[in-house]
Design an enzyme around this catalytic site. Structure first.
Site, PDB file in Angstrom:
ATOM      1  N   ASN A   1     -27.023 -39.507  11.092  1.00 45.62           N
ATOM      2  CA  ASN A   1     -26.315 -38.521  11.926  1.00 45.62           C
ATOM      3  C   ASN A   1     -27.248 -37.674  12.801  1.00 45.62           C
ATOM      4  OD1 ASN A   1     -27.264 -37.256   9.614  1.00 45.62           O
ATOM      5  ND2 ASN A   1     -25.546 -35.833   9.484  1.00 45.62           N
TER       6      ASN A   1
ATOM      7  N   CYS B   1     -23.422 -32.984   7.174  1.00 49.11           N
ATOM      8  CA  CYS B   1     -23.346 -32.775   5.721  1.00 49.11           C
ATOM      9  C   CYS B   1     -22.885 -31.369   5.351  1.00 49.11           C
ATOM     10  CB  CYS B   1     -24.713 -33.037   5.117  1.00 49.11           C
ATOM     11  SG  CYS B   1     -26.004 -32.096   5.950  1.00 49.11           S
TER      12      CYS B   1
ATOM     13  N   GLU C   1     -35.536 -28.361   2.398  1.00 47.72           N
ATOM     14  CA  GLU C   1     -36.270 -28.652   3.617  1.00 47.72           C
ATOM     15  C   GLU C   1     -36.362 -27.347   4.402  1.00 47.72           C
ATOM     16  OE1 GLU C   1     -34.098 -32.191   5.187  1.00 47.72           O
ATOM     17  OE2 GLU C   1     -35.865 -33.283   4.494  1.00 47.72           O
TER      18      GLU C   1
END
Ligand code: NAD
Length: 489
Positions: free
Chosen positions: A150, A281, A462
């Site tokens: 994505n 997400c 992250e």
């Protein structure tokens, strides 16, 4: 035969040594862009060996030198923004409106952020009487990044930037549906001065991913993908006990209180459901709306969504592009049917747009943005990740009740709250089980702050300085100043 997207191993593009090919399809019109040359076991071994050879020199460089190369890479990424964004659009089907302003730019920002902190990574020192200990922060070694389709360039940069800044080397496997920009990133790194072997790319699907996960000479896997893939990766990594970062799926709640700014909340709900055709997400796909403002919310939502142009992703006025694949489109259309059959009310959308006679877009994978209304949190559309432009609106009236319902999910990636009562906002957010929460906005992911999930949405983080924890390990060194003495007396 079309030229196939290659591997990038030890500073050079090269075709896979297997004859296996996969097709890269343009989601906007169903045509084959080119093929992918799938990596063989030998190619994966070569990439791992290359990353292993490059590790000593790279990890021994000063942080400021590593950082300089990442900063230069960010600059080149920006200079080539348009060309890279167009590739992103062709591979993913997302609108150029987004790709040219967000996708490449957010990759460049990750390189800038981690390039900037590379020089300030540090350990610590503890004085222990006359003795002392110091703790070094060392890289893990060879890391593998496995990406979803994505945000191909953003995901590659979100993994490569912290890994490389910390002195690791990396093998990156992009999703098989979006193979091209990882190779472009590898070339940009070389142009910016990255030594050969520090960043390699291998192409292919789950089989190639599995080879990386099981490889004895890889120390860490960072995956972005589905929960089921995360489970397989975790199981596969068990034999070699690798470090893991897992960025997985979600079914995230957005709570809209009656004291919010309604126009803002409607825009937030649209952004959190329809951006990138809903293939995000962290999307807030369970939209809990207070009953007192429900009618106004639904009315504005329909009116505002009707303004979003669905169509050619390369057209700058398009806001909703094509879903990634024919099977993803079928999955989304199936969920529309499931929603209806379980009694949810389809408010709008959920059908396939019809373009002009003979338009190639009629062969693309488009679905009009849709919203359902249902009272039932048990409906499958309110429990399962759809990964398409499908919003589920649910009514609530009590704060306590909506918090319980918001948390009643195995996922925990993100959550949003819209209210002008700041005490309520903090109080509610404190109790939401999610790694990333927004107050009065949605899906804002600055590189400065950590991103990642609670519960089954993932492990690790992250972005932000927090990412350093997941790409380094600590070495404690105790220094004796007074001698061993006689420990057995
Ligand atoms: P996916 O899990 O099907 O694939 C992701 C990657 O894993 C691909 O490169 C694929 O080839 C590889 N893979 C598949 N099976 C594997 C295996 N057994 N071993 C090793 N590698 C394997 O996911 P997708 O369809 O590409 O992406 C959509 C999913 O990604 C959604 O669930 C979405 O929520 C999630 N996602 C999460 C984040 C996040 O940051 N949390 C971001 C983007 C997407």
């Amino acid at each position: 035969m079309r030229k196939a997207t290659p591997q990038f191993i030890h500073g050079k593009k090269r075709p896979g040594t297997s004859s296996e090919r996969m097709e890269n399809i343009n989601p906007a019109n169903g045509t084959v862009i080119n093929e992918i040359s799938v990596a063989s076991g030998e190619d994966v071994n070569d990439a791992v060996a290359s990353a292993g050879r490059a590790f000593n020199a790279w990890s021994s460089m000063k942080g400021v030198e590593r950082g300089r190369i990442l900063l230069k890479s960010a600059e080149i990424l920006r200079e080539r923004n348009r060309e890279l964004a167009e590739i992103e659009v062709e591979d993913t089907g997302k609108p150029i409106f987004e790709a040219s302003s967000v996708d490449i730019e957010s990759g460049a920002e990750a390189l800038e952020f981690f390039g900037g902190i590379a020089a300030s990574l540090e350990g610590s020192h503890m004085q222990l009487g006359n003795n002392f200990a110091y703790v070094k922060r060392e890289p893990l070694g060879v890391c593998a990044g496995i990406g979803a389709w994505n945000y191909p360039m953003q995901i590659a940069c979100w993994k490569a930037a912290p890994a490389l800044a910390c002195g690791n080397t990396m093998i990156f496997k992009p999703a098989e549906l979006t193979p091209r920009n990882a190779v472009n990133l590898a070339e940009i790194f070389i142009e910016a001065g990255l030594p050969e072997g520090v960043f390699n790319v291998v192409q292919g699907g789950p089989d190639v991913g599995r080879r990386l996960v099981e490889h004895r000479n890889i120390q860490k896997i960072s995956l972005t993908g589905e929960v089921g893939t995360g489970q397989k990766v975790m199981a596969g990594a068990a034999n070699t006990l690798k470090h893991l970062s897992l960025e997985l799926g979600g079914k995230n709640p957005m709570i809209i209180f009656d004291d919010c700014d309604l126009d803002d909340a409607v825009q937030g709900a649209m952004m959190g459901n329809f951006y990138t055709q809903g293939e995000i997400c962290s999307n807030g796909t369970r939209v809990y709306v207070h009953t007192d403002i429900m009618n106004g919310f639904l009315e504005k939502l329909e009116k505002e969504t009707a303004k979003l142009k669905v169509g050619d992703p390369m057209d700058p006025s398009t806001r909703i592009g094509a879903l990634i694949s024919s099977s993803q489109k079928e999955k989304v259309l199936d969920y529309i049917e499931i929603g209806k059959s379980q009694g949810a009310r389809l408010l709008f959308g959920g059908d396939e747009p019809v373009f002009g006679d003979g338009s190639p877009l009629n062969n693309g994978f488009f679905v009009n943005p849709a919203a359902f209304y249902t009272d039932s949190d048990d409906d499958r559309i309110a429990r399962e990740e759809i990964f398409g432009p499908v919003m589920t609106v649910l009514p609530f009236s009590e704060e306590e009740d909506v918090i319980t319902r918001a948390n009643d999910t195995p996922f925990g990636l993100s959550a949003g709250v819209f209210t002008n009562n700041l005490k309520r906002a903090y109080r509610v957010v404190d109790r939401l089980q999610a790694g990333v929460c927004w107050i009065n906005n949605y899906n804002i992911t600055p590189v400065e702050v950590p991103f990642g999930g609670y519960k089954m949405s993932g492990i690790g983080r992250e972005n932000g300085r927090a990412a350093v924890e997941y790409y380094t390990q600590l070495k404690t060194v105790y220094v004796e100043m007074e001698g061993v003495g006689k420990p057995f007396e």
